[in-house]
Design a protein around this motif. Structure first.
Motif, short mmCIF file in Angstrom:
data_model
loop_
_atom_site.label_atom_id
_atom_site.label_comp_id
_atom_site.label_asym_id
_atom_site.label_seq_id
_atom_site.Cartn_x
_atom_site.Cartn_y
_atom_site.Cartn_z
N GLU A 35 -2.34 -5.43 -3.55
CA GLU A 35 -1.38 -5.11 -2.49
C GLU A 35 -0.72 -6.36 -1.92
N ARG B 247 3.63 -1.27 -7.47
CA ARG B 247 2.86 -0.19 -6.88
C ARG B 247 3.44 0.16 -5.51
N CYS C 119 0.86 -1.19 0.00
CA CYS C 119 0.00 0.00 0.00
C CYS C 119 0.90 1.24 0.00
N GLN D 254 -5.34 -6.31 4.26
CA GLN D 254 -5.74 -6.70 2.89
C GLN D 254 -4.54 -7.04 2.01
N LYS E 72 0.15 9.47 0.57
CA LYS E 72 -0.98 8.62 0.92
C LYS E 72 -2.21 9.42 1.34
N ASP F 65 -2.96 -0.67 5.43
CA ASP F 65 -3.67 -1.74 4.70
C ASP F 65 -3.04 -3.14 4.80
N HIS G 57 -8.47 -3.13 -2.26
CA HIS G 57 -9.30 -2.11 -1.60
C HIS G 57 -10.77 -2.47 -1.65
MN MN Z 1 -3.95 0.74 0.24
#
Ligand code: MN
Ligand code: PEP
Length: 338
Positions: free
Chosen positions: A298, A126, A102, A312, A131, A309, A272
């Motif tokens: 992610e 990524r 993330c 996830q 952020k 994050d 997400h």
């Molecule tokens: Mn994220």
């Protein structure tokens, strides 16, 4: 409005129409094809109707574009847009995987992730340096320092960088380090930001706002396209619904609907959308089968310690399995996932 010209229309006649369009304060488009030349006129279509172009002998037909978005519409550009990013092609029939944390947290975290991602044959990394957090007390990213770490990872592992830009005055510095500029869900309606990325030629990954309709998303893309940047990738990342058993609701229907309405590549963010790593793998596979052109997912070397994050983020092992399964599905669906 689309103006289809008959074969053998001369350059002089074409220029004449383009001048007429301009004189009405409309934006002319020149789209030569192998068979015929097609012209476009963008703006207030009532102005053009008065010109009665269909009466000209070399005009085959005049077709209105009924959607409020024009450049994003398949009516105007029926063939799929395929973007070139570094040495990679993004758009149908390619299936692009973008993976990474993330947020960029430190050198070791991003380098470890880059090395692993690249070992799986993934070409896009990524990681957020700026952020957009829901809480002002949460980790806000490393900023320019994070961009430098991404650039170093890109260089060492030949990865294309996807990272978010949050404000117009940061577009320049982010564009210096990134290959794809990400516009986050919270900024999908930020017109000045859309215009600013539209003024560059950098590919833009535009995420759908959490309560945005498909038309809203396409209108936001239109702002980027209208500024002259035709390198737009759309991203479905889950929308807000009454359901709270997971973070957002992945609107999988949006994928085939977008593919019907627009020529732009459409990717899915299952991370997400889900909010929990155990749901990410099935959603990623659903994305491929639904016709998406890729995913942005992610992953983190140690999700439990992630600064954002983590819940996830996939363990590397899960990403390995996902890639194997996606490659199998790609071969069934006729998609290219090397
Ligand atoms: Mn994220
Ligand atoms: C992200 O990609 O880390 C992110 C913040 O995504 P979104 O804008 O979709 O919430």
């Amino acid at each position: 409005m689309i103006i289809v010209l008959k074969k053998h229309t001369t350059r002089e006649q074409i220029d004449g129409i383009l001048e007429l369009i301009k004189a009405q304060g409309l934006k002319p488009l020149y789209m030569p094809g192998t068979e015929k030349v097609v012209l476009g006129a963008l703006g207030d279509e009532r102005k053009l109707a008065g010109l009665q172009l269909e009466n000209l002998p070399f005009v085959e037909k005049v077709v209105p574009i009924l959607t409020p978005y024009k450049l994003a519409s398949r009516d105007l550009y029926p063939t799929e847009t395929v973007l070139t990013v570094g040495e990679e092609a993004v758009g149908t029939p390619n299936f692009t995987v973008i993976a990474g944390p993330c947020s960029v947290e430190n050198e070791e975290q991003i380098m470890t992730t880059a090395e692993f991602v690249s070992s799986l044959g993934i070409k896009f990394l990524r990681g957020g340096a700026f952020k957009p957090r829901s809480s002002p007390y949460a980790f806000q990213g490393l900023g320019v320092e994070g961009l430098k770490l991404l650039a170093a990872a890109s260089k060492q592992y030949q990865l294309n960088i996807v990272t978010e830009v949050m404000s117009p005055d940061e577009v320049e510095v982010v564009a210096q380090h990134a290959h794809i500029l990400q516009i986050g869900a919270r900024n999908m309606y930020n017109i000045r930001l859309l215009e600013a990325v539209g003024a560059t030629q950098k590919p833009v990954l535009l995420k759908r706002g959490m309560s945005a309709t498909i038309e809203d998303l396409l209108m936001s893309a239109e702002y980027v396209l209208d500024r002259g940047n035709r390198n737009v990738i759309l991203c479905e990342r889950g929308i807000r619904t009454f359901e709270n058993a997971y973070r957002n609701t992945l609107d999988i229907t949006a994928v085939p609907v977008l593919k019907q309405k627009t020529h732009l590549p459409v990717i899915v963010d299952p991370s997400h959308a889900a909010g929990y790593r155990e749901f990410v793998v099935p959603l990623a596979k659903a994305a491929l089968v639904s016709g998406a052109d890729g995913i942005i997912v992610e992953t983190h070397p140690d999700p439990a310690q992630a600064l954002s994050d983590g819940r996830q983020s996939l363990y590397f092992k899960q990403l390995t399995t996902l890639m194997r399964q996606l490659r199998n599905l790609a071969s069934i669906e006729g998609k290219i996932l090397p």
